[in-house]
Design a protein around this motif. Structure first.
Motif, PDB file in Angstrom:
ATOM      1  N   HIS A  22       0.845  -1.202   0.000  1.00  0.00           N
ATOM      2  CA  HIS A  22       0.000   0.000   0.000  1.00  0.00           C
ATOM      3  C   HIS A  22       0.882   1.254   0.000  1.00  0.00           C
ATOM      4  O   HIS A  22       2.024   1.220   0.464  1.00  0.00           O
ATOM      5  CB  HIS A  22      -0.940   0.001   1.222  1.00  0.00           C
ATOM      6  CG  HIS A  22      -1.929   1.110   1.167  1.00  0.00           C
ATOM      7  ND1 HIS A  22      -1.722   2.321   1.799  1.00  0.00           N
ATOM      8  CD2 HIS A  22      -3.104   1.236   0.503  1.00  0.00           C
ATOM      9  CE1 HIS A  22      -2.740   3.126   1.538  1.00  0.00           C
ATOM     10  NE2 HIS A  22      -3.596   2.487   0.760  1.00  0.00           N
ATOM     11  N   ASP A  38      -3.415   1.907  -4.075  1.00  0.00           N
ATOM     12  CA  ASP A  38      -4.399   2.077  -3.010  1.00  0.00           C
ATOM     13  C   ASP A  38      -5.051   0.724  -2.728  1.00  0.00           C
ATOM     14  O   ASP A  38      -4.740  -0.282  -3.386  1.00  0.00           O
ATOM     15  CB  ASP A  38      -5.395   3.209  -3.317  1.00  0.00           C
ATOM     16  CG  ASP A  38      -6.306   2.942  -4.509  1.00  0.00           C
ATOM     17  OD1 ASP A  38      -6.467   1.775  -4.897  1.00  0.00           O
ATOM     18  OD2 ASP A  38      -6.858   3.916  -5.051  1.00  0.00           O
ATOM     19  N   SER A  39      -5.952   0.707  -1.750  1.00  0.00           N
ATOM     20  CA  SER A  39      -6.437  -0.576  -1.253  1.00  0.00           C
ATOM     21  C   SER A  39      -7.041  -1.447  -2.361  1.00  0.00           C
ATOM     22  O   SER A  39      -6.743  -2.637  -2.450  1.00  0.00           O
ATOM     23  CB  SER A  39      -7.444  -0.372  -0.126  1.00  0.00           C
ATOM     24  OG  SER A  39      -8.129   0.842  -0.269  1.00  0.00           O
ATOM     25  N   ASN A 112     -12.688  -0.215   3.892  1.00  0.00           N
ATOM     26  CA  ASN A 112     -12.065  -0.365   5.216  1.00  0.00           C
ATOM     27  C   ASN A 112     -13.070  -0.966   6.195  1.00  0.00           C
ATOM     28  O   ASN A 112     -13.552  -0.318   7.121  1.00  0.00           O
ATOM     29  CB  ASN A 112     -11.613   1.001   5.762  1.00  0.00           C
ATOM     30  CG  ASN A 112     -10.551   1.655   4.922  1.00  0.00           C
ATOM     31  OD1 ASN A 112     -10.638   1.648   3.701  1.00  0.00           O
ATOM     32  ND2 ASN A 112      -9.556   2.245   5.559  1.00  0.00           N
ATOM     33  N   SER A 127     -12.484   5.122  -1.335  1.00  0.00           N
ATOM     34  CA  SER A 127     -12.494   6.588  -1.230  1.00  0.00           C
ATOM     35  C   SER A 127     -12.531   7.224  -2.618  1.00  0.00           C
ATOM     36  O   SER A 127     -12.953   8.353  -2.773  1.00  0.00           O
ATOM     37  CB  SER A 127     -11.290   7.084  -0.425  1.00  0.00           C
ATOM     38  OG  SER A 127     -10.104   6.524  -0.917  1.00  0.00           O
ATOM     39  N   HIS A 196      -7.023  13.623   1.796  1.00  0.00           N
ATOM     40  CA  HIS A 196      -7.720  12.338   1.674  1.00  0.00           C
ATOM     41  C   HIS A 196      -9.119  12.515   2.261  1.00  0.00           C
ATOM     42  O   HIS A 196      -9.285  13.246   3.249  1.00  0.00           O
ATOM     43  CB  HIS A 196      -6.930  11.269   2.444  1.00  0.00           C
ATOM     44  CG  HIS A 196      -7.352   9.883   2.123  1.00  0.00           C
ATOM     45  ND1 HIS A 196      -8.437   9.277   2.723  1.00  0.00           N
ATOM     46  CD2 HIS A 196      -6.867   8.982   1.228  1.00  0.00           C
ATOM     47  CE1 HIS A 196      -8.579   8.057   2.216  1.00  0.00           C
ATOM     48  NE2 HIS A 196      -7.633   7.850   1.313  1.00  0.00           N
ATOM     49  N   GLU A 198     -10.727  10.821   4.207  1.00  0.00           N
ATOM     50  CA  GLU A 198     -10.845  10.421   5.620  1.00  0.00           C
ATOM     51  C   GLU A 198     -10.482  11.579   6.554  1.00  0.00           C
ATOM     52  O   GLU A 198     -10.625  11.470   7.766  1.00  0.00           O
ATOM     53  CB  GLU A 198      -9.936   9.227   5.924  1.00  0.00           C
ATOM     54  CG  GLU A 198     -10.461   7.927   5.357  1.00  0.00           C
ATOM     55  CD  GLU A 198      -9.513   6.761   5.584  1.00  0.00           C
ATOM     56  OE1 GLU A 198      -8.735   6.788   6.550  1.00  0.00           O
ATOM     57  OE2 GLU A 198      -9.543   5.821   4.779  1.00  0.00           O
ATOM     58  N   SER A 212      -8.372   9.988  -3.139  1.00  0.00           N
ATOM     59  CA  SER A 212      -7.783   8.771  -2.566  1.00  0.00           C
ATOM     60  C   SER A 212      -6.275   8.786  -2.828  1.00  0.00           C
ATOM     61  O   SER A 212      -5.790   9.627  -3.614  1.00  0.00           O
ATOM     62  CB  SER A 212      -8.395   7.541  -3.243  1.00  0.00           C
ATOM     63  OG  SER A 212      -7.896   7.438  -4.569  1.00  0.00           O
ATOM     64  N   THR A 213      -5.534   7.853  -2.244  1.00  0.00           N
ATOM     65  CA  THR A 213      -4.078   7.856  -2.469  1.00  0.00           C
ATOM     66  C   THR A 213      -3.765   7.561  -3.940  1.00  0.00           C
ATOM     67  O   THR A 213      -2.891   8.189  -4.534  1.00  0.00           O
ATOM     68  CB  THR A 213      -3.344   6.846  -1.560  1.00  0.00           C
ATOM     69  OG1 THR A 213      -3.748   5.519  -1.884  1.00  0.00           O
ATOM     70  CG2 THR A 213      -3.607   7.109  -0.085  1.00  0.00           C
TER      71      THR A 213
HETATM   72  P1  13P Z   1      -6.777   4.594  -0.271  1.00  0.00           P
HETATM   73  O1  13P Z   1      -7.739   3.612  -0.849  1.00  0.00           O
HETATM   74  O2  13P Z   1      -6.998   5.999  -0.680  1.00  0.00           O
HETATM   75  O3  13P Z   1      -5.354   4.148  -0.477  1.00  0.00           O
HETATM   76  O4  13P Z   1      -7.006   4.644   1.291  1.00  0.00           O
HETATM   77  C1  13P Z   1      -6.731   3.538   2.035  1.00  0.00           C
HETATM   78  C2  13P Z   1      -6.836   3.764   3.460  1.00  0.00           C
HETATM   79  O5  13P Z   1      -7.022   2.844   4.202  1.00  0.00           O
HETATM   80  C3  13P Z   1      -6.723   5.103   3.976  1.00  0.00           C
HETATM   81  O6  13P Z   1      -6.667   5.071   5.357  1.00  0.00           O
END
Ligand code: 13P
Length: 301
Positions: A22, A38-39, A112, A127, A196, A198, A212-213
């Motif tokens: 990641h 990203d995830s 998540n 995200s 981000h 979050e 997102s990342t």
């Molecule tokens: P991303 O999907 O933007 O990489 O975010 C993952 C994540 O867990 C952020 O806390």
């Protein structure tokens, strides 16, 4: 360190393994990875790869997602204690109870979350596609959105939909404060601010872009701007520097360090390949249901 890297490379070949990391992982872990992302990008890459073994350098729900999408592969985590406090803020029982209070609601959950929680969802989202998923639910009378209240707030503002949210948040992103952004802008007035989703609502409100990342990496590459203030976990800055050596990046706060993302290191990667541990596998009944929520997202996004 070079010897360690060589040993990992050798064993990786012998095991027919692929290493995915990641964007928040330690620099040396990002460097040894075959894929960074990203995830969701990582799980998709892992599913596409022909390798038999996926060494997942991230947090637990991400490895679970890889296993949900690739049940025929062996997913191992160098440190399975790397959890996600945000994902742990809601259980399947909590979600069932919330759904029972809103029987007509469509349920959307952030990636998540645990596999058990995903199994209870109608739609998964990340995200990068939360706004798209919510926008597509035109006929839904009510929408439940769990577990991140800030992502819910952001998606609600963008779509104009009221969302029934959960009181979850990422303990790392909430360390970034509005005053950090204001100070960074004062120091670097020409920089674009990327946050981000979050991040707390007041922080996102100060950003030029909320991404997102993975989308941050895309945006920075294409942008004409030369300087960026990055309001997310600090690990992303390493990747941005590496991919864009001609541009400058300033973390909005040095305090935004996810301790779980930093649990994985080269030694643990080597041990995981030596011992083929620790395998992450989702029970088949849960896996099938969770996969449906992920596929429902993919169909939209
Ligand atoms: P991303 O999907 O933007 O990489 O975010 C993952 C994540 O867990 C952020 O806390």
């Amino acid at each position: 360190m070079q010897k360690l890297v060589e040993e990992i490379q050798k064993l990786k070949k012998e095991r027919n393994a692929v290493i995915v990391a990641h964007n928040y992982q330690l620099p040396e872990v990002q460097d040894i990875a075959d894929f960074r992302g990203d995830s969701l990008e990582l799980s998709r890459m892992a599913a596409k790869s022909h390798a038999r073994v996926i060494v997942f350098c991230g947090v637990y729900f991400m490895a679970e997602t890889a296993s949900i999408l690739s049940p025929d592969k062996t997913v191992i985590m160098p440190d399975p204690a790397a959890g996600c406090p945000l994902a742990n803020m809601i259980s399947a029982e909590d979600l069932r109870e919330l759904k029972s209070r809103h029987p007509k609601a469509v349920s959307v959950g952030y990636v998540n979350t645990s596999a058990e929680v995903k199994a209870e969802l109608d739609y998964c989202c990340t995200s990068s596609n939360a706004v798209k998923v919510i926008s597509s639910l035109k006929d839904a009378e009510e929408i439940i959105f769990i577990p991140d209240k800030y992502l819910a707030d952001y998606a609600s503002k963008k779509t104009g939909r009221r969302l029934i949210s959960w009181d979850g948040y990422c303990p790392t992103h909430v360390k970034i404060l509005p005053e950090d952004i204001i100070r960074s802008i004062r120091l670097h007035p020409k920089a674009k601010v990327i946050a981000h989703p979050e991040c707390a609502t007041e922080v996102a409100a100060l950003a030029d872009e909320v991404l997102s990342t993975g989308k941050t990496c895309e945006y920075v590459k294409k942008s004409e701007a030369k300087e960026f203030i990055i309001a997310t976990e600090v690990g992303l800055v390493y990747r941005l520097h590496k991919d864009n050596p001609d541009k400058k990046f300033y973390p909005a706060s040095e305090l935004a360090v996810c301790p779980n993302m930093k649990r994985t290191n080269l030694e643990k990667i080597l041990w995981s390949l030596e011992e083929m541990k620790t395998e992450v596998r989702v029970a088949e009944e849960i896996r099938k249901k969770a996969k449906k929520a992920i596929e429902a997202m993919v169909a939209i996004a």
